[in-house]
Design a protein around this motif. Structure first.
Motif, PDB file in Angstrom:
ATOM      1  N   SER A  52       0.755  -0.964  -0.054  1.00 15.17           N
ATOM      2  CA  SER A  52       0.134  -0.224   0.029  1.00 15.17           C
ATOM      3  C   SER A  52       0.976   1.356  -0.642  1.00 15.17           C
ATOM      4  CB  SER A  52      -1.046  -0.432   1.266  1.00 15.17           C
ATOM      5  OG  SER A  52       0.249   0.151   2.889  1.00 15.17           O
ATOM      6  N   ILE A  53      -0.065   2.449  -0.329  1.00 17.21           N
ATOM      7  CA  ILE A  53       1.217   3.281  -0.059  1.00 17.21           C
ATOM      8  C   ILE A  53      -0.111   4.281   0.231  1.00 17.21           C
ATOM      9  CG2 ILE A  53       2.450   2.734  -2.370  1.00 17.21           C
ATOM     10  CD1 ILE A  53       1.059   4.962  -4.431  1.00 17.21           C
ATOM     11  N   VAL A  54       0.723   5.751   0.645  1.00 15.49           N
ATOM     12  CA  VAL A  54      -0.177   6.669   0.810  1.00 15.49           C
ATOM     13  C   VAL A  54       0.448   8.150   0.467  1.00 15.49           C
ATOM     14  CG1 VAL A  54      -0.385   7.496   3.159  1.00 15.49           C
ATOM     15  CG2 VAL A  54       0.035   6.014   3.320  1.00 15.49           C
ATOM     16  N   GLU A  55      -0.927   8.712  -0.463  1.00 13.78           N
ATOM     17  CA  GLU A  55      -0.218  10.136  -0.825  1.00 13.78           C
ATOM     18  C   GLU A  55      -2.234  11.147  -0.881  1.00 13.78           C
ATOM     19  OE1 GLU A  55       1.167  11.857  -5.004  1.00 13.78           O
ATOM     20  OE2 GLU A  55      -0.775  11.015  -5.207  1.00 13.78           O
ATOM     21  N   PRO A  56      -2.404  11.809   0.729  1.00  8.33           N
ATOM     22  CA  PRO A  56      -2.891  12.756   0.960  1.00  8.33           C
ATOM     23  C   PRO A  56      -3.578  13.254   0.135  1.00  8.33           C
ATOM     24  CG  PRO A  56      -1.615  13.105   2.487  1.00  8.33           C
ATOM     25  CD  PRO A  56      -0.897  12.333   1.107  1.00  8.33           C
ATOM     26  N   PRO A  57      -5.166  12.562  -0.687  1.00  5.49           N
ATOM     27  CA  PRO A  57      -5.457  13.876  -1.563  1.00  5.49           C
ATOM     28  C   PRO A  57      -6.163  14.904  -1.503  1.00  5.49           C
ATOM     29  CG  PRO A  57      -7.329  12.554  -0.567  1.00  5.49           C
ATOM     30  CD  PRO A  57      -5.636  11.881   0.320  1.00  5.49           C
ATOM     31  N   PRO A  58      -6.497  15.543  -2.670  1.00  3.05           N
ATOM     32  CA  PRO A  58      -6.146  17.235  -2.544  1.00  3.05           C
ATOM     33  C   PRO A  58      -7.151  17.882  -1.419  1.00  3.05           C
ATOM     34  CG  PRO A  58      -5.607  16.484  -4.665  1.00  3.05           C
ATOM     35  CD  PRO A  58      -6.393  15.536  -3.627  1.00  3.05           C
ATOM     36  N   GLU A  59      -6.781  18.961  -0.696  1.00  2.00           N
ATOM     37  CA  GLU A  59      -8.672  19.027   0.748  1.00  2.00           C
ATOM     38  C   GLU A  59      -9.688  19.353   0.074  1.00  2.00           C
ATOM     39  OE1 GLU A  59      -6.463  21.792   3.732  1.00  2.00           O
ATOM     40  OE2 GLU A  59      -5.143  20.746   4.581  1.00  2.00           O
ATOM     41  N   ASP A  60      -8.975  20.200  -1.043  1.00  2.00           N
ATOM     42  CA  ASP A  60     -10.669  20.645  -1.920  1.00  2.00           C
ATOM     43  C   ASP A  60     -11.520  19.447  -2.810  1.00  2.00           C
ATOM     44  OD1 ASP A  60      -8.989  20.436  -3.733  1.00  2.00           O
ATOM     45  OD2 ASP A  60      -8.958  22.150  -4.697  1.00  2.00           O
ATOM     46  N   LEU A  61     -10.457  18.225  -3.322  1.00  2.00           N
ATOM     47  CA  LEU A  61     -11.199  17.041  -4.092  1.00  2.00           C
ATOM     48  C   LEU A  61     -12.668  17.144  -3.454  1.00  2.00           C
ATOM     49  CD1 LEU A  61     -10.859  15.054  -6.326  1.00  2.00           C
ATOM     50  CD2 LEU A  61     -10.265  13.625  -4.369  1.00  2.00           C
ATOM     51  N   VAL A  62     -13.567  16.875  -4.462  1.00  2.00           N
ATOM     52  CA  VAL A  62     -14.996  16.953  -4.925  1.00  2.00           C
ATOM     53  C   VAL A  62     -15.108  15.652  -5.758  1.00  2.00           C
ATOM     54  CG1 VAL A  62     -16.878  17.708  -5.203  1.00  2.00           C
ATOM     55  CG2 VAL A  62     -15.762  19.419  -4.375  1.00  2.00           C
ATOM     56  N   TYR A  63     -15.161  14.318  -4.811  1.00  2.00           N
ATOM     57  CA  TYR A  63     -15.884  12.962  -5.541  1.00  2.00           C
ATOM     58  C   TYR A  63     -17.005  13.776  -6.199  1.00  2.00           C
ATOM     59  CZ  TYR A  63     -11.905  11.934  -1.942  1.00  2.00           C
ATOM     60  OH  TYR A  63     -11.008  12.041  -1.268  1.00  2.00           O
ATOM     61  N   GLU A  64     -17.148  13.446  -7.637  1.00  2.00           N
ATOM     62  CA  GLU A  64     -18.588  14.663  -8.813  1.00  2.00           C
ATOM     63  C   GLU A  64     -18.614  13.563  -9.483  1.00  2.00           C
ATOM     64  OE1 GLU A  64     -17.777  17.958  -9.388  1.00  2.00           O
ATOM     65  OE2 GLU A  64     -15.689  17.973 -10.572  1.00  2.00           O
ATOM     66  N   ARG A  65     -19.482  13.040 -10.224  1.00  2.00           N
ATOM     67  CA  ARG A  65     -19.467  11.839 -11.448  1.00  2.00           C
ATOM     68  C   ARG A  65     -18.174  11.892 -12.632  1.00  2.00           C
ATOM     69  NH1 ARG A  65     -22.204  12.033 -16.507  1.00  2.00           N
ATOM     70  NH2 ARG A  65     -22.875  10.949 -17.435  1.00  2.00           N
TER      71      ARG A  65
END
Length: 231
Positions: free
Chosen positions: A143-156
């Motif tokens: 497994s690896i770890v890379e925090p996603p962007p804080e403003d990421l919106v999980y849209e379509r």
């Protein structure tokens, strides 16, 4: 109300599982909005709602070394995913997720995704695949770890990696999900891969496939191949 209740219960199971071991459990993560799910007729399907018959995905047990490669933010990487329901493309986000994208490309180059299925479908929420075991508990051996962007919106159309509740934000193995809701309303905890930029209608078609009580498709939906190219 029954549809909304079922959707909320589905969200409680999105512990989009399985970057790690068999004993890790699924957990609560977010609550999607209800959207009007497309029908096979909407997506132009012909055979079996647009999907050709496919055999049940075979279980794999990869034990790969953790990759060190990262995507070059100055380049464009596109993953072509061929399935028995059609083909779609994912443009990897090399700028905001070079490490996660590098791992995704590594797995594709190793052929790990070839022959695996979409083992979990929640209409109007997500489709999930990339599990070597096919039941939500498998991974690539690392497994690896890379925090996603804080403003990421999980849209379509957004593609992100699955993780368990006990893992740190941005942890990923091989399992990924594609958002079919207009906005899945998930917290920014799931590592970003990229976004579907071609063939969204194929993703939508998979997203309305008949499923059983375990959220697995009644008929297999298989990734014949996943190839990542520079463009």
């Amino acid at each position: 109300m029954p549809r909304l209740l079922a959707l909320l219960l589905a969200c409680l199971l999105l512990g989009v599982a399985g970057c790690g071991g068999d004993d890790e459990q699924q957990a609560s993560t977010g609550q999607p909005t209800e959207t009007a799910a497309p029908t096979p007729e909407d997506t132009g399907g012909e055979q079996e709602g647009g999907c050709k018959p496919a055999g049940k995905p075979k279980s794999k047990d990869p034990d790969l070394a953790k990759p060190k490669q990262k995507l070059n933010p100055a380049k464009t990487y596109v993953a072509t995913v061929g399935t028995n329901c059609g083909e779609f493309e994912i443009t990897l986000d090399a700028k905001r997720a070079p490490k996660t994208g590098g791992s995704f490309k590594y797995l594709a180059d190793k052929g790990v995704y070839d022959g695996l299925g979409f083992h979990r479908i929640v209409p109007g929420f997500v489709i999930q695949g990339g599990d070597p075991k096919g039941d939500g508990s498998g991974g690539p051996g690392y497994s690896i770890v890379e925090p996603p962007p804080e403003d990421l919106v999980y849209e379509r159309g957004v593609v992100a990696m699955a993780k368990t509740q006990i893992e740190d934000p941005g942890t990923s193995g091989s399992q990924f999900f594609i958002v079919t809701a207009e906005d899945a309303q998930l917290p920014p905890q799931y590592a970003l891969v990229g976004k579907v930029t071609k063939g969204q209608q194929v993703v939508d078609l998979i997203g309305v496939a008949p499923v059983g009580p375990d959220e697995q498709p009644v008929k297999p939906i298989v990734m014949k191949s996943v190839d990542v190219d520079e463009r």
